[in-house]
Each structure stands twice: as C-alpha cells, then as structure tokens.
Write an enzyme that holds these catalytic residues in place. Structure first.
Site, short mmCIF file in Angstrom:
data_model
loop_
_atom_site.label_atom_id
_atom_site.label_comp_id
_atom_site.label_asym_id
_atom_site.label_seq_id
_atom_site.Cartn_x
_atom_site.Cartn_y
_atom_site.Cartn_z
N HIS A 28 -2.24 -0.66 1.80
CA HIS A 28 -1.87 -1.68 0.81
C HIS A 28 -2.93 -1.77 -0.29
O HIS A 28 -2.62 -1.90 -1.46
CB HIS A 28 -1.74 -3.06 1.47
CG HIS A 28 -0.74 -3.14 2.59
ND1 HIS A 28 -1.11 -3.31 3.90
CD2 HIS A 28 0.62 -3.11 2.57
CE1 HIS A 28 -0.02 -3.38 4.65
NE2 HIS A 28 1.04 -3.25 3.89
N ASP A 141 6.37 5.22 3.43
CA ASP A 141 7.74 4.78 3.67
C ASP A 141 8.63 5.54 2.68
O ASP A 141 9.18 4.98 1.73
CB ASP A 141 7.83 3.26 3.48
CG ASP A 141 7.00 2.54 4.53
OD1 ASP A 141 7.46 2.41 5.66
OD2 ASP A 141 5.85 2.17 4.22
N GLN A 144 12.26 4.56 1.86
CA GLN A 144 12.25 3.32 1.08
C GLN A 144 11.97 3.61 -0.40
O GLN A 144 12.64 3.08 -1.30
CB GLN A 144 11.18 2.39 1.65
CG GLN A 144 10.87 1.17 0.82
CD GLN A 144 9.96 0.22 1.56
OE1 GLN A 144 10.40 -0.51 2.43
NE2 GLN A 144 8.68 0.25 1.23
N SER A 177 0.64 -1.53 9.60
CA SER A 177 0.44 -2.82 10.26
C SER A 177 0.85 -2.73 11.72
O SER A 177 0.35 -3.47 12.57
CB SER A 177 1.25 -3.90 9.55
OG SER A 177 0.96 -3.86 8.16
N ARG A 178 1.77 -1.83 12.03
CA ARG A 178 2.27 -1.72 13.42
C ARG A 178 1.30 -0.96 14.33
O ARG A 178 1.47 -0.97 15.55
CB ARG A 178 3.65 -1.07 13.44
CG ARG A 178 4.71 -1.97 12.82
CD ARG A 178 6.13 -1.49 13.08
NE ARG A 178 7.11 -2.52 12.74
CZ ARG A 178 7.80 -2.58 11.60
NH1 ARG A 178 7.63 -1.66 10.67
NH2 ARG A 178 8.67 -3.55 11.39
P1 AMP Z 1 4.64 -3.06 4.25
O1 AMP Z 1 3.69 -4.19 4.21
O2 AMP Z 1 4.61 -2.26 5.53
O3 AMP Z 1 6.04 -3.45 3.83
O4 AMP Z 1 4.15 -2.03 3.15
C1 AMP Z 1 3.99 -2.45 1.82
C2 AMP Z 1 3.74 -1.24 0.96
O5 AMP Z 1 2.56 -0.56 1.41
C3 AMP Z 1 4.88 -0.22 1.02
O6 AMP Z 1 5.11 0.31 -0.27
C4 AMP Z 1 4.33 0.82 1.95
O7 AMP Z 1 4.89 2.10 1.73
C5 AMP Z 1 2.86 0.80 1.59
N1 AMP Z 1 2.06 1.38 2.67
C6 AMP Z 1 2.12 1.07 3.99
N2 AMP Z 1 1.28 1.86 4.69
C7 AMP Z 1 0.69 2.69 3.80
C8 AMP Z 1 -0.27 3.74 3.91
N3 AMP Z 1 -0.81 4.10 5.07
N4 AMP Z 1 -0.63 4.38 2.77
C9 AMP Z 1 -0.10 4.03 1.58
N5 AMP Z 1 0.80 3.05 1.41
C10 AMP Z 1 1.20 2.39 2.51
#
Ligand code: AMP
Length: 275
Positions: A28, A141, A144, A177-178
């Site tokens: 993030h 993702d 997405q 986050s998981r």
């Molecule tokens: P989330 O909080 O999981 O919905 O993710 C929010 C954003 O952060 C989304 O655009 C995800 O693709 C991005 N994101 C999550 N994990 C990563 C990562 N390891 N590297 C880059 N972007 C990420």
C-alpha cells in the site's frame, strides 16, 4: 470528502487516489508514495467493503488496525484519509450495482461470485467521492486492475489508472494483509508461491510457450506446499483474461493457493522484468 475533493480540483490541484481496505503494509505504501510524487493532493481511503466479501469469507475477521494505518498514512504525507462508515457508503436506500461483465467470470471471479461486482461498485463510488485525476492499483490484484481499467473505459471516467509493481518480502512472498493469518509453518512454506511463478517465467524465457507446460511448472512447485490447495494456476491474456493458445510476452500467469483456510493470490507477467 466530495466537497473537499471538488474544492481541490476547482483550485487546479490534481488528486491522486489510493483505495485500500487498511491493514496497511509496504505494498500500500508504494502506491501512496507513487501518488505523492505525481499529484498535488493525495487521498487514501480505508474501507473494508462488505460487498466484495462472500458469505463464507473473512469480512468480520479482516484486520482493522485504524490507528496504525492512520499513522502510516500521515507519515507518507497524504492530504486526506477517507474512512467512511459502512452505512455512509451503503445507506439503507442503496440500490444500484455495477455489473462487471465477462471479465469477472475468470480466475478470482469464478471462485468468488459477486466479488468483482462489489469491487467495481465501491470503486466507482469512491472515484466519485474523491474526484481523482489518477488512481493507483497494485499489480498483485491483477484481475482487479484489469476490471478497473475496463470500468474506466466503458463508463468514460476521466481517470488514469496507474498500475504499481507487486512489493514482496525478501523471500519473495507478496505482501498482503492476509499474510497475518498464516501460522509459522504456513508462512515458512508460502514463498513457494513466488518460486513457482519465477520457475514458470524462467521456462517461458527459455522458450516454453505452451500454457499447459508453464502451468505445470508452477503447479509442481505449488503442490509441494504442505496442506495447500491450488485453486487455479492459469496463463491468461493480459486484457481479455482468456487462455491464449500460446503464451506471449505480456501474458500473465496468475495463481490462487489456499494454505489451510487462507487464500493467497499472486501473478507474474511473462517476458517482463518481474513486475
Ligand atoms: P487491499 O487493501 O488489499 O484492497 O489493497 C489495496 C491496494 O493495494 C490494491 O490496489 C492492491 O492491489 C494493492 N496491493 C496489495 N498488496 C500489494 C503488494 N504486495 N504490492 C503492491 N500493491 C499491493
């Protein structure tokens, strides 16, 4: 939020927007850092979107460390954190949903029916509330990202979607986050996911272009993760998400693996420096 965003835009300030579900990590942060470089104003949202969780998924268990998230975002210099309550995004009278179309029928969408309708509905609403010129999404993702780009094209949204590379732990595990759900043994085994992607990318670089062959290179490594289930390991076209007859540079190998009850997803763009 919308009034503030409109005031910024009227003042001539570009807005960069980073939607998240919180429990922030370096992935993030990379999005926010990129947004900070490219826009006069940066808005990050933290919203655990109920509409994108299935009935047996981890909505209630999803981590919500708001104070830590707020501090991280403040340290990165965001101009606003948008953290709305669920009933403000979905008041009782809420009725309209985005139909994500056929791109939502592959990969994640096949396993998580309704997930992308939930994602695109909230993304469209968040875009309208935050008025971004640019919005930042992670390659991690991948589906997405493809669906959000399609939403922007189909509905003529005046927003540039910026894809950011996947941020990984030193051992290759994509930040998520998981990952916090993994027990120590699962955490130790999880880097096999990125090793599997690397092995398939190397096979492609060495001349292998049969999707089934590349998928089996990845599967043979994923199968070595104790207690895991491979939900999919598929080479797809980067925009149609269809299975190509041959992999080409830009095709994506996407995987979803369950370690115990934790689902992890990851992907690699074939023929690219690791994105
Ligand atoms: P989330 O909080 O999981 O919905 O993710 C929010 C954003 O952060 C989304 O655009 C995800 O693709 C991005 N994101 C999550 N994990 C990563 C990562 N390891 N590297 C880059 N972007 C990420």
């Amino acid at each position: 939020m919308q009034e503030q965003a409109i005031a910024w835009r009227h003042a001539g300030d570009d807005i960069g927007f980073v939607p998240t579900m919180g429990a922030l990590h370096g992935g993030h942060e990379s999005l926010v850092t990129r947004a900070r470089k490219e826009n006069r104003r940066v808005i990050a949202s933290i919203f655990v979107n109920p509409a994108q969780f299935g009935p047996n998924e981890d909505l209630d268990a999803y981590p919500r460390p708001f104070e830590a998230d707020r501090a991280r975002l403040a340290a990165l210099g965001v101009d606003a954190i948008f953290h709305p309550p669920v009933d403000q995004i979905y008041p009782p009278a809420f009725k309209t949903h985005v139909d994500p179309g056929p791109l939502a029928e592959a990969l994640e969408g096949k396993i998580r029916p309704g997930h992308f309708a939930g994602v695109l509905t909230v993304v469209l609403k968040l875009f309208n509330l935050t008025q971004p010129k640019r919005a930042y999404f992670g390659q991690k993702d991948f589906q997405q990202l493809v669906l959000v780009r399609q939403l922007v094209r189909d509905f003529g949204l005046p927003i540039r979607i910026v894809a950011c590379p996947t941020v990984r732990q030193p051992d290759g595990l994509a930040l998520s986050s998981r990952n916090a759900y993994l027990d120590p043994a699962q955490r130790a085994a999880a880097p096999a996911i990125s090793r599997a992607l690397d092995a398939a990318a190397k096979a492609f670089a060495a001349g292998s272009t049969q999707p089934a062959e590349l998928e089996s290179v990845a599967r043979s490594i994923l199968q070595g993760i104790p207690g895991s289930t491979i939900e999919y390991a598929a080479v797809v076209d980067e925009t149609t998400l269809r299975a190509p007859s041959r992999a080409i540079a830009g095709s994506v190998l996407a995987v979803a693996v369950k370690l115990g009850s934790t689902r992890l997803i990851d992907n690699v763009v074939l023929g690219a420096e690791r994105l």
